[in-house]
Design a protein around this motif. Structure first.
Motif, PDB file in Angstrom:
ATOM      1  N   UNK A  30     -46.241 -59.447 -34.531  1.00 13.69           N
ATOM      2  CA  UNK A  30     -45.644 -59.668 -34.241  1.00 13.69           C
ATOM      3  C   UNK A  30     -45.743 -60.847 -33.497  1.00 13.69           C
ATOM      4  N   UNK A  31     -47.017 -61.133 -33.412  1.00 14.35           N
ATOM      5  CA  UNK A  31     -47.696 -62.569 -33.106  1.00 14.35           C
ATOM      6  C   UNK A  31     -47.996 -63.164 -34.572  1.00 14.35           C
ATOM      7  N   UNK A  32     -47.532 -62.773 -35.895  1.00 12.81           N
ATOM      8  CA  UNK A  32     -48.013 -63.596 -36.755  1.00 12.81           C
ATOM      9  C   UNK A  32     -46.354 -64.242 -36.861  1.00 12.81           C
ATOM     10  N   UNK A  33     -45.289 -63.080 -36.690  1.00 15.01           N
ATOM     11  CA  UNK A  33     -43.963 -63.238 -37.250  1.00 15.01           C
ATOM     12  C   UNK A  33     -43.662 -64.467 -36.000  1.00 15.01           C
ATOM     13  N   UNK A  34     -44.139 -64.620 -34.430  1.00 12.97           N
ATOM     14  CA  UNK A  34     -43.529 -65.331 -33.955  1.00 12.97           C
ATOM     15  C   UNK A  34     -44.563 -65.956 -33.969  1.00 12.97           C
ATOM     16  N   UNK A  35     -45.808 -66.833 -34.415  1.00 14.64           N
ATOM     17  CA  UNK A  35     -45.742 -67.590 -34.566  1.00 14.64           C
ATOM     18  C   UNK A  35     -45.816 -68.455 -35.690  1.00 14.64           C
ATOM     19  N   UNK A  36     -45.596 -67.661 -36.586  1.00 17.74           N
ATOM     20  CA  UNK A  36     -44.667 -68.270 -38.226  1.00 17.74           C
ATOM     21  C   UNK A  36     -45.491 -69.490 -38.408  1.00 17.74           C
ATOM     22  N   UNK A  37     -46.250 -69.398 -38.871  1.00 21.37           N
ATOM     23  CA  UNK A  37     -47.031 -70.764 -39.652  1.00 21.37           C
ATOM     24  C   UNK A  37     -47.129 -70.632 -41.034  1.00 21.37           C
ATOM     25  N   UNK A  38     -47.315 -71.405 -41.561  1.00 20.66           N
ATOM     26  CA  UNK A  38     -46.188 -71.002 -43.007  1.00 20.66           C
ATOM     27  C   UNK A  38     -47.524 -70.636 -44.351  1.00 20.66           C
ATOM     28  N   UNK A  39     -48.655 -70.728 -43.417  1.00 24.99           N
ATOM     29  CA  UNK A  39     -49.949 -69.898 -44.503  1.00 24.99           C
ATOM     30  C   UNK A  39     -51.119 -69.423 -43.237  1.00 24.99           C
ATOM     31  N   UNK A  59     -44.822 -57.701 -43.824  1.00 26.20           N
ATOM     32  CA  UNK A  59     -44.477 -58.400 -42.792  1.00 26.20           C
ATOM     33  C   UNK A  59     -43.461 -59.698 -43.458  1.00 26.20           C
ATOM     34  N   UNK A  60     -42.220 -59.471 -42.335  1.00 21.84           N
ATOM     35  CA  UNK A  60     -40.962 -60.123 -42.342  1.00 21.84           C
ATOM     36  C   UNK A  60     -41.123 -61.844 -43.319  1.00 21.84           C
ATOM     37  N   UNK A  61     -40.605 -61.842 -44.325  1.00 19.28           N
ATOM     38  CA  UNK A  61     -41.142 -63.343 -45.354  1.00 19.28           C
ATOM     39  C   UNK A  61     -42.059 -64.102 -45.394  1.00 19.28           C
ATOM     40  N   UNK A  62     -43.030 -62.818 -45.433  1.00 13.92           N
ATOM     41  CA  UNK A  62     -44.711 -63.037 -45.743  1.00 13.92           C
ATOM     42  C   UNK A  62     -44.445 -62.908 -47.463  1.00 13.92           C
TER      43      UNK A  62
END
Length: 263
Positions: A30-39, A59-62
């Protein structure tokens, strides 16, 4: 304008961090999705495809890439990317080092990214010698890539603090691997070869660290080391918009570092 926000993080075990609260009560996914870095480049993942926790490879979109060590539960790097790289490779062409799963190379239209978990030299003289050979081979490699005109970004756990302001207690650690003169000289050589420590473009003071010893509860006292970096070559200097240490992010004995690039 094209913009990339990149995180780099030694997670000290992807399975371990998957169940921990990272920031604002969020688990890693959830942290990765919320923080939403490009990479997001990860080091010390300690997993292979069979032992990867469910869901972490999707993980969604990655897009997700994993380079495990041959030895189970050891080393390893991973990469999450919103944009599909033009090319992905594992290692940098040296059999002695590549079996430890320490490198992912991702080529984007604007630059080439190296996500690297550099060896730790503290276990023995043999491992220190291995670390120094790795350093030298990698430096020769990226010198060649720069000479060929590539824009290069290097991120990861370098396992060495460069100068006395990069750790809380330099005097006490001057004979400890991670702050040995021979290790620090390699970072001098990297800078002399035209690679820029991006954090130092924005911050010249000490007190900013990326690793703290668990056993001594050093993080609560900020007795740490800055051993996680983003370096770019001179061709990239004008593309660097920001370089940060994300010390608010928990879950590992390291915190993430962040680089923002614009083109």
């Amino acid at each position: 304008m094209t913009r990339y926000r990149i995180l780099s993080w030694n997670v000290n075990g992807l399975r371990a961090i998957a169940g921990k609260e990272i920031l604002d009560n969020k688990l890693f996914q959830d942290f990765l999705i919320h923080d939403n870095p490009d990479i997001c480049g990860l080091q010390e993942t300690k997993v292979d495809a069979k032992s990867l926790p469910p869901g972490l490879g999707r993980i969604g979109g990655y897009f997700f890439y994993l380079n495990p060590a041959e030895r189970k539960g050891y080393s390893g790097v991973a990469l999450y990317s919103r944009r599909e790289p033009e090319e992905i490779s594992y290692g940098f062409g040296h059999d002695e080092f590549d079996h430890e799963g320490r490198t992912i190379v991702a080529r984007y239209p604007e630059f080439t990214l190296y996500t690297i978990y550099f060896p730790n030299g503290g276990a023995s003289e043999e491992r220190l010698a291995f670390k120094l050979r790795f350093y030298d081979a990698f430096l020769n490699h990226v010198k060649e890539r720069s000479a060929a005109g590539e824009k290069i970004v290097i991120c990861g756990d370098v396992n060495t603090a460069h100068t006395s302001i990069d750790l809380a207690r330099p005097k006490e650690n001057e004979n400890v691997s991670g702050f040995l003169p021979v290790e620090r000289r390699w970072l001098d050589e990297l800078v002399q070869a035209g690679y820029i420590d991006t954090f130092r473009l924005f911050e010249s003071e000490g007190g900013h660290y990326t690793w703290w010893d668990y056993k001594t509860k050093a993080r609560s006292r900020n007795v740490g080391w800055r051993i996680d970096y983003f370096f770019v070559n001179e061709l990239m200097r004008n593309n660097v918009e920001a370089s940060l240490i994300r010390s608010d992010v928990m879950g590992s004995d390291h915190c993430p570092v962040e680089l923002v690039l614009s083109f």
